[in-house]
Write a protein that holds these residues in place. Structure first.
Motif, PDB file in Angstrom:
ATOM      1  N   PRO A 134       8.173  71.330 -20.457  1.00 13.90           N
ATOM      2  CA  PRO A 134       9.095  72.150 -21.252  1.00 13.90           C
ATOM      3  C   PRO A 134       9.462  73.429 -20.491  1.00 13.90           C
ATOM      4  O   PRO A 134       8.667  73.941 -19.694  1.00 13.90           O
ATOM      5  CB  PRO A 134       8.289  72.496 -22.508  1.00 13.90           C
ATOM      6  CG  PRO A 134       7.163  71.516 -22.540  1.00 13.90           C
ATOM      7  CD  PRO A 134       6.889  71.136 -21.121  1.00 13.90           C
ATOM      8  N   ALA A 135      10.642  73.951 -20.738  1.00 15.10           N
ATOM      9  CA  ALA A 135      11.134  75.130 -20.026  1.00 15.10           C
ATOM     10  C   ALA A 135      10.185  76.324 -20.176  1.00 15.10           C
ATOM     11  O   ALA A 135      10.006  77.086 -19.228  1.00 15.10           O
ATOM     12  CB  ALA A 135      12.532  75.498 -20.519  1.00 15.10           C
ATOM     13  N   ASN A 136       9.573  76.467 -21.341  1.00 21.69           N
ATOM     14  CA  ASN A 136       8.695  77.626 -21.556  1.00 21.69           C
ATOM     15  C   ASN A 136       7.361  77.519 -20.825  1.00 21.69           C
ATOM     16  O   ASN A 136       6.585  78.464 -20.809  1.00 21.69           O
ATOM     17  CB  ASN A 136       8.470  77.865 -23.046  1.00 21.69           C
ATOM     18  CG  ASN A 136       7.721  76.733 -23.715  1.00 21.69           C
ATOM     19  OD1 ASN A 136       7.701  75.599 -23.233  1.00 21.69           O
ATOM     20  ND2 ASN A 136       7.094  77.035 -24.827  1.00 21.69           N
ATOM     21  N   LEU A 137       7.085  76.371 -20.213  1.00 24.92           N
ATOM     22  CA  LEU A 137       5.826  76.206 -19.476  1.00 24.92           C
ATOM     23  C   LEU A 137       6.035  76.011 -17.972  1.00 24.92           C
ATOM     24  O   LEU A 137       5.083  75.744 -17.244  1.00 24.92           O
ATOM     25  CB  LEU A 137       5.048  75.007 -20.025  1.00 24.92           C
ATOM     26  CG  LEU A 137       4.576  75.112 -21.468  1.00 24.92           C
ATOM     27  CD1 LEU A 137       3.845  73.836 -21.877  1.00 24.92           C
ATOM     28  CD2 LEU A 137       3.686  76.318 -21.678  1.00 24.92           C
ATOM     29  N   GLU A 138       7.282  76.160 -17.490  1.00 26.10           N
ATOM     30  CA  GLU A 138       7.559  75.899 -16.073  1.00 26.10           C
ATOM     31  C   GLU A 138       6.791  76.816 -15.134  1.00 26.10           C
ATOM     32  O   GLU A 138       6.426  76.411 -14.039  1.00 26.10           O
ATOM     33  CB  GLU A 138       9.061  76.013 -15.805  1.00 26.10           C
ATOM     34  CG  GLU A 138       9.841  74.851 -16.366  1.00 26.10           C
ATOM     35  CD  GLU A 138      11.334  74.989 -16.143  1.00 26.10           C
ATOM     36  OE1 GLU A 138      11.800  76.092 -15.783  1.00 26.10           O
ATOM     37  OE2 GLU A 138      12.031  73.980 -16.316  1.00 26.10           O
ATOM     38  N   GLN A 139       6.541  78.057 -15.534  1.00 32.74           N
ATOM     39  CA  GLN A 139       5.845  79.019 -14.673  1.00 32.74           C
ATOM     40  C   GLN A 139       4.329  79.018 -14.880  1.00 32.74           C
ATOM     41  O   GLN A 139       3.615  79.696 -14.160  1.00 32.74           O
ATOM     42  CB  GLN A 139       6.395  80.427 -14.914  1.00 32.74           C
ATOM     43  CG  GLN A 139       7.877  80.558 -14.612  1.00 32.74           C
ATOM     44  CD  GLN A 139       8.194  80.234 -13.166  1.00 32.74           C
ATOM     45  OE1 GLN A 139       7.499  80.674 -12.252  1.00 32.74           O
ATOM     46  NE2 GLN A 139       9.223  79.441 -12.943  1.00 32.74           N
ATOM     47  N   ALA A 140       3.861  78.279 -15.854  1.00 42.44           N
ATOM     48  CA  ALA A 140       2.425  78.288 -16.173  1.00 42.44           C
ATOM     49  C   ALA A 140       1.621  77.531 -15.115  1.00 42.44           C
ATOM     50  O   ALA A 140       2.073  76.534 -14.570  1.00 42.44           O
ATOM     51  CB  ALA A 140       2.193  77.650 -17.546  1.00 42.44           C
ATOM     52  N   ILE A 141       0.440  78.030 -14.853  1.00 44.50           N
ATOM     53  CA  ILE A 141      -0.502  77.306 -13.999  1.00 44.50           C
ATOM     54  C   ILE A 141      -1.196  76.287 -14.892  1.00 44.50           C
ATOM     55  O   ILE A 141      -1.615  76.612 -16.002  1.00 44.50           O
ATOM     56  CB  ILE A 141      -1.511  78.259 -13.340  1.00 44.50           C
ATOM     57  CG1 ILE A 141      -0.783  79.113 -12.310  1.00 44.50           C
ATOM     58  CG2 ILE A 141      -2.672  77.496 -12.726  1.00 44.50           C
ATOM     59  CD1 ILE A 141      -1.652  80.069 -11.549  1.00 44.50           C
ATOM     60  N   MET A 142      -1.299  75.054 -14.427  1.00 45.04           N
ATOM     61  CA  MET A 142      -1.855  73.974 -15.237  1.00 45.04           C
ATOM     62  C   MET A 142      -3.206  73.544 -14.666  1.00 45.04           C
ATOM     63  O   MET A 142      -3.325  73.301 -13.470  1.00 45.04           O
ATOM     64  CB  MET A 142      -0.899  72.801 -15.255  1.00 45.04           C
ATOM     65  CG  MET A 142       0.511  73.216 -15.590  1.00 45.04           C
ATOM     66  SD  MET A 142       1.116  72.339 -16.954  1.00 45.04           S
ATOM     67  CE  MET A 142       2.679  73.151 -17.217  1.00 45.04           C
ATOM     68  N   ILE A 143      -4.174  73.464 -15.544  1.00 40.10           N
ATOM     69  CA  ILE A 143      -5.528  73.099 -15.139  1.00 40.10           C
ATOM     70  C   ILE A 143      -5.989  71.913 -15.977  1.00 40.10           C
ATOM     71  O   ILE A 143      -5.906  71.941 -17.201  1.00 40.10           O
ATOM     72  CB  ILE A 143      -6.506  74.275 -15.343  1.00 40.10           C
ATOM     73  CG1 ILE A 143      -6.099  75.443 -14.466  1.00 40.10           C
ATOM     74  CG2 ILE A 143      -7.933  73.852 -15.053  1.00 40.10           C
ATOM     75  CD1 ILE A 143      -6.920  76.687 -14.706  1.00 40.10           C
ATOM     76  N   ALA A 144      -6.497  70.888 -15.301  1.00 43.29           N
ATOM     77  CA  ALA A 144      -7.059  69.729 -15.994  1.00 43.29           C
ATOM     78  C   ALA A 144      -8.561  69.938 -16.155  1.00 43.29           C
ATOM     79  O   ALA A 144      -9.255  70.263 -15.190  1.00 43.29           O
ATOM     80  CB  ALA A 144      -6.793  68.458 -15.202  1.00 43.29           C
ATOM     81  N   GLN A 145      -9.048  69.762 -17.383  1.00 42.94           N
ATOM     82  CA  GLN A 145     -10.477  69.858 -17.657  1.00 42.94           C
ATOM     83  C   GLN A 145     -10.874  68.696 -18.550  1.00 42.94           C
ATOM     84  O   GLN A 145     -10.264  68.490 -19.592  1.00 42.94           O
ATOM     85  CB  GLN A 145     -10.823  71.177 -18.337  1.00 42.94           C
ATOM     86  CG  GLN A 145     -10.759  72.370 -17.426  1.00 42.94           C
ATOM     87  CD  GLN A 145     -11.748  72.277 -16.294  1.00 42.94           C
ATOM     88  OE1 GLN A 145     -12.894  71.885 -16.473  1.00 42.94           O
ATOM     89  NE2 GLN A 145     -11.313  72.629 -15.100  1.00 42.94           N
ATOM     90  N   ASN A 146     -11.855  67.967 -18.146  1.00 40.06           N
ATOM     91  CA  ASN A 146     -12.315  66.804 -18.901  1.00 40.06           C
ATOM     92  C   ASN A 146     -13.425  67.229 -19.863  1.00 40.06           C
ATOM     93  O   ASN A 146     -14.572  66.835 -19.721  1.00 40.06           O
ATOM     94  CB  ASN A 146     -12.798  65.717 -17.938  1.00 40.06           C
ATOM     95  CG  ASN A 146     -12.851  64.367 -18.601  1.00 40.06           C
ATOM     96  OD1 ASN A 146     -12.302  64.182 -19.685  1.00 40.06           O
ATOM     97  ND2 ASN A 146     -13.513  63.437 -17.963  1.00 40.06           N
ATOM     98  N   ILE A 147     -13.051  68.080 -20.824  1.00 44.87           N
ATOM     99  CA  ILE A 147     -13.995  68.575 -21.830  1.00 44.87           C
ATOM    100  C   ILE A 147     -13.319  68.516 -23.191  1.00 44.87           C
ATOM    101  O   ILE A 147     -12.112  68.329 -23.279  1.00 44.87           O
ATOM    102  CB  ILE A 147     -14.449  70.024 -21.548  1.00 44.87           C
ATOM    103  CG1 ILE A 147     -13.249  70.986 -21.567  1.00 44.87           C
ATOM    104  CG2 ILE A 147     -15.216  70.113 -20.261  1.00 44.87           C
ATOM    105  CD1 ILE A 147     -13.635  72.444 -21.512  1.00 44.87           C
TER     106      ILE A 147
END
Length: 185
Positions: A134-147
């Motif tokens: 989504p446009a509002n998340l384009e600048q966000a850093i994304m982290i995957a956590q298996n919790i």
């Protein structure tokens, strides 16, 4: 001489038996105290501060020059978005699982003077999110956590009292919000 050896042997035997009995008593007392202290972990202390998905200020424990705030979350409710803005001398953030294991840590240098904007999601949800960001998340850093459940701790360096108002605003404006399931974005 033989009597002296027998006496020393008897005393040694008594000391060993008393030591074993004392160790047994200490062991039993510790076992009875485990339930009392096991509920006083980081998760339960932060849970006592208030609701999930809200930053709660923590009392300074080890370093009076750092102020900190924590937010509990549950990735079963969907991805989590962490945002905060304001110029701080230094801030850092850590992600912990429910047991208190540090899973991920970073600081303000990753964001290159941009506001904090971070998304935490389970790996499968993150793949779906990255496929159609989504446009509002384009600048966000994304982290995957298996919790499933976890805690985010945000720390800010407070070099002196003149920063108190600015740091309080930073913490008050910080958000820890579920963004729902990725399919709903």
């Amino acid at each position: 001489m033989a009597r002296l050896g027998a006496r020393l042997g008897a005393r040694l035997l008594r000391v060993l038996i008393l030591g074993l009995i004392g160790a047994g008593i200490v062991h039993i007392v510790v076992l009875f105290l485990v339930p009392v202290y096991s509920d006083q972990n980081a998760w339960s202390r932060i849970s006592a501060l208030g609701d999930t998905y809200r930053f709660h200020r923590l009392k300074a424990v080890s370093d009076p020059l750092f102020m900190q705030s924590a937010c509990r979350f549950d990735l079963d409710d969907g991805a989590l978005r962490i945002t905060a803005k304001g110029e701080m001398p230094y801030w850092s953030m850590s992600i912990y699982n429910r047991k208190g294991d540090n899973l991920y840590s970073f600081n303000d240098s990753i964001f290159n003077e941009q506001p904090l904007d971070l998304v935490i999601a389970d790996p499968a949800s993150l793949v779906r999110l990255k496929a159609d960001i989504p446009a509002n998340l384009e600048q966000a850093i994304m982290i995957a956590q298996n919790i499933d459940e976890g805690i985010v701790v945000l720390r800010v360096f407070a070099p002196d009292a003149t920063w108190a108002t600015q740091i309080s605003k930073f913490f008050n404006d910080a958000q820890c919000i579920p963004i729902g399931s990725i399919s709903q974005l």
